[in-house]
Design a protein around this motif. Structure first.
Motif, PDB file in Angstrom:
ATOM      1  N   LYS A 247       0.843  -1.206   0.000  1.00  0.00           N
ATOM      2  CA  LYS A 247       0.000   0.000   0.000  1.00  0.00           C
ATOM      3  C   LYS A 247       0.880   1.258   0.000  1.00  0.00           C
ATOM      4  CE  LYS A 247      -3.887  -2.353   2.202  1.00  0.00           C
ATOM      5  NZ  LYS A 247      -4.591  -2.664   3.471  1.00  0.00           N
TER       6      LYS A 247
ATOM      7  N   HIS B  39      -1.492  -5.263  -4.272  1.00  0.00           N
ATOM      8  CA  HIS B  39      -2.606  -4.577  -3.594  1.00  0.00           C
ATOM      9  C   HIS B  39      -2.015  -3.452  -2.764  1.00  0.00           C
ATOM     10  CE1 HIS B  39      -6.499  -4.259  -1.520  1.00  0.00           C
ATOM     11  NE2 HIS B  39      -5.809  -4.166  -0.396  1.00  0.00           N
TER      12      HIS B  39
ATOM     13  N   GLU C 104     -11.059 -10.817  -1.523  1.00  0.00           N
ATOM     14  CA  GLU C 104     -10.794 -10.646  -0.084  1.00  0.00           C
ATOM     15  C   GLU C 104     -11.827 -11.388   0.752  1.00  0.00           C
ATOM     16  OE1 GLU C 104     -10.263  -6.507   0.979  1.00  0.00           O
ATOM     17  OE2 GLU C 104      -9.236  -6.045  -0.896  1.00  0.00           O
TER      18      GLU C 104
HETATM   19  O1  G3I Z   1       1.643   0.327  10.520  1.00  0.00           O
HETATM   20  C1  G3I Z   1       1.089   0.567  11.828  1.00  0.00           C
HETATM   21  C2  G3I Z   1       2.115   0.298  12.879  1.00  0.00           C
HETATM   22  O2  G3I Z   1       3.156   1.234  12.750  1.00  0.00           O
HETATM   23  C3  G3I Z   1       1.455   0.412  14.270  1.00  0.00           C
HETATM   24  O3  G3I Z   1       2.358   0.030  15.247  1.00  0.00           O
HETATM   25  C4  G3I Z   1       0.230  -0.525  14.351  1.00  0.00           C
HETATM   26  C5  G3I Z   1      -0.515  -0.360  15.652  1.00  0.00           C
HETATM   27  O4  G3I Z   1      -1.724  -1.098  15.637  1.00  0.00           O
HETATM   28  O5  G3I Z   1      -0.659  -0.199  13.305  1.00  0.00           O
HETATM   29  C6  G3I Z   1      -0.084  -0.370  12.025  1.00  0.00           C
HETATM   30  O6  G3I Z   1      -1.015  -0.083  11.058  1.00  0.00           O
HETATM   31  C7  G3I Z   1      -2.063  -1.024  10.901  1.00  0.00           C
HETATM   32  C8  G3I Z   1      -1.996  -1.606   9.515  1.00  0.00           C
HETATM   33  O7  G3I Z   1      -3.107  -2.469   9.282  1.00  0.00           O
HETATM   34  C9  G3I Z   1      -0.714  -2.391   9.270  1.00  0.00           C
HETATM   35  O8  G3I Z   1      -0.571  -3.424  10.183  1.00  0.00           O
HETATM   36  C10 G3I Z   1      -3.390  -0.312  11.111  1.00  0.00           C
HETATM   37  O9  G3I Z   1      -3.518   0.090  12.460  1.00  0.00           O
HETATM   38  C11 G3I Z   1      -4.544  -1.214  10.735  1.00  0.00           C
HETATM   39  O10 G3I Z   1      -5.743  -0.449  10.748  1.00  0.00           O
HETATM   40  C12 G3I Z   1      -4.329  -1.764   9.348  1.00  0.00           C
HETATM   41  O11 G3I Z   1      -5.417  -2.619   9.057  1.00  0.00           O
HETATM   42  C13 G3I Z   1      -5.488  -3.040   7.705  1.00  0.00           C
HETATM   43  C14 G3I Z   1      -6.698  -2.397   7.022  1.00  0.00           C
HETATM   44  O12 G3I Z   1      -6.793  -2.896   5.701  1.00  0.00           O
HETATM   45  C15 G3I Z   1      -6.601  -0.883   6.957  1.00  0.00           C
HETATM   46  O13 G3I Z   1      -7.725  -0.368   6.305  1.00  0.00           O
HETATM   47  C16 G3I Z   1      -5.656  -4.551   7.705  1.00  0.00           C
HETATM   48  O14 G3I Z   1      -4.482  -5.154   8.251  1.00  0.00           O
HETATM   49  C17 G3I Z   1      -5.878  -5.043   6.280  1.00  0.00           C
HETATM   50  O15 G3I Z   1      -6.192  -6.412   6.313  1.00  0.00           O
HETATM   51  C18 G3I Z   1      -7.055  -4.281   5.691  1.00  0.00           C
HETATM   52  O16 G3I Z   1      -7.264  -4.715   4.379  1.00  0.00           O
HETATM   53  C19 G3I Z   1      -8.333  -4.082   3.667  1.00  0.00           C
HETATM   54  C20 G3I Z   1      -7.946  -4.067   2.205  1.00  0.00           C
HETATM   55  O17 G3I Z   1      -6.691  -3.454   2.040  1.00  0.00           O
HETATM   56  C21 G3I Z   1      -9.020  -3.369   1.357  1.00  0.00           C
HETATM   57  N1  G3I Z   1     -10.313  -3.946   1.589  1.00  0.00           N
HETATM   58  C22 G3I Z   1     -10.739  -4.050   2.995  1.00  0.00           C
HETATM   59  C23 G3I Z   1      -9.688  -4.807   3.803  1.00  0.00           C
HETATM   60  C24 G3I Z   1     -10.124  -5.006   5.233  1.00  0.00           C
HETATM   61  O18 G3I Z   1     -10.236  -3.760   5.897  1.00  0.00           O
END
Ligand code: G3I
Length: 354
Positions: free
Chosen positions: A89, A122, A274
């Motif tokens: 991303k 993605h 997904e």
């Molecule tokens: O990178 C930070 C890190 O620095 C920090 O320590 C940590 C604390 O919780 O957060 C990290 O970021 C997180 C990120 O994933 C990477 O791990 C975010 O909080 C968290 O919100 C984020 O969630 C992702 C989400 O997209 C964000 O919208 C999920 O893992 C991921 O599975 C999800 O995937 C999305 C698809 O890209 C698009 N379609 C929907 C799908 C589900 O939401």
């Protein structure tokens, strides 16, 4: 692996792991015995036998330190395709303008290549997980065009991927355009800019638009179909539409198959990109069995349509599902539970592919 008569795991709290590795103790089960999946068939092999290109899973870099997880993910008879859940991303690849980092994405690609698995990239352009220099920037149209072109050129050209989600989630629920920085500055034309740049960078990757709540017919699906139609009419490169398919147990849209067919009829391929099917916790045998039916319904709809080329689940184990972090009190959305035990959902997928 425990059988349906083994109660030893059921008195333990279910640990849901957050992205930062910490655990919460949401009780994921009702305390009663839950049924398990029993099939030993392998999902990617079944998908190929059904004429599909792959059955795959999303993954994420922090999970790759879990040997049990990696062993399962690396079984190329089970998973023929991997999608990096976060590491390709924008906030991972171009945190500062013009400075690209592919370390996380390359780790996933290297694993997939070692296993002989395809990769779905993605994603290139999305309103979420943007660095603040993009989401909070003040740009002229020319400036943002250049920024989108650069980002959508460099990412897809970095290494081979089967496909790229070039534009992710462009629409609101009512089918109007999502008003993110891209739409606000460039209008709907940002999609064309992104697709053209991706095509120039990687002439062979399949270029996708990807969204949720477009799986069944409705205003949002119609908006996506109209977009595909207009892109095709204009000669803009567009190869596929990804239906994310983040479903709720008991709520798979009844129009799923006809709607997939409606996309295919526009001259694009469709992928389920997904898939997961969440429930309100605690899990019960009834919820598990309905989830099995629902997985079967989704997989069957893809199976019978040759233009639906593959299915990706949004990670395979509840241990690393995104759901509990986003929907409080919900979870158990994946075909394997937190202990890597197959759920009835697994058998539902097998039946759908068979
Ligand atoms: O990178 C930070 C890190 O620095 C920090 O320590 C940590 C604390 O919780 O957060 C990290 O970021 C997180 C990120 O994933 C990477 O791990 C975010 O909080 C968290 O919100 C984020 O969630 C992702 C989400 O997209 C964000 O919208 C999920 O893992 C991921 O599975 C999800 O995937 C999305 C698809 O890209 C698009 N379609 C929907 C799908 C589900 O939401």
């Amino acid at each position: 692996m425990h059988s349906s008569k083994d109660f030893s795991l059921l008195t333990l709290p279910c640990f849901q792991y957050r992205q930062d590795g910490s655990a919460t103790t949401t009780s994921a089960t009702s305390g009663a015995a839950l049924p398990t999946g029993t099939s030993t068939a392998k999902l990617h092999l079944l998908a190929q036998a059904a004429g599909k290109l792959y059955f795959g899973s999303a993954t994420d870099n922090p999970e790759l330190s879990d040997p049990t997880y990696v062993n399962l993910l690396s079984d190329s008879a089970m998973f023929g395709q991997i999608t990096p859940g976060n590491s390709m991303k924008w906030d991972s690849t171009e945190r500062s303008q013009g400075s690209f980092t592919f370390a996380g994405g390359d780790t996933v690609v290297a694993l997939a290549h070692a296993n002989g698995q395809l990769v779905r990239g993605h994603n290139c352009v999305w309103h979420n997980q943007l660095p603040s220099w993009v989401s909070g920037g003040t740009f002229t149209a020319a400036q943002l065009t250049n920024i989108v072109q650069t980002h959508c050129s460099v990412c897809p050209s970095n290494v081979f991927r089967y496909a790229w989600d070039v534009v992710n989630e462009p629409f609101n629920e009512d089918g109007t355009w999502r008003t993110d920085v891209f739409y606000n500055v460039l209008g709907a034309g940002y999609v064309t800019i992104a697709l053209n740049a991706a095509r120039s960078a990687d002439p062979t990757a399949k270029l996708y638009l990807n969204d949720y709540n477009i799986e069944g017919s409705g205003a949002k699906a119609t908006a996506m179909q109209n977009l595909v139609r207009s892109l095709k009419a204009a000669g803009t490169p567009i190869d596929g539409v990804g239906l994310q398919a983040h479903f709720i147990v008991g709520s798979v849209p009844p129009t799923l198959q006809t709607n997939i067919q409606a996309f295919i009829a526009l001259g694009v391929e469709v992928a389920i990109t997904e898939l997961d099917i969440r429930m309100t916790l605690p899990a019960t045998a009834a919820l598990y069995n309905q989830q099995k039916t629902d997985y079967n319904t989704v997989i069957s709809a893809c199976k019978v349509l040759s233009g639906c080329i593959g299915v990706t689940i949004w990670d395979f184990t509840d241990k690393y599902s995104w759901v509990p972090n986003t929907f409080s009190g919900q979870g158990a959305a994946c075909p394997w539970d937190v202990n890597f035990v197959k759920k009835p959902a697994y058998d539902g997928i097998v039946a759908g592919l068979s």
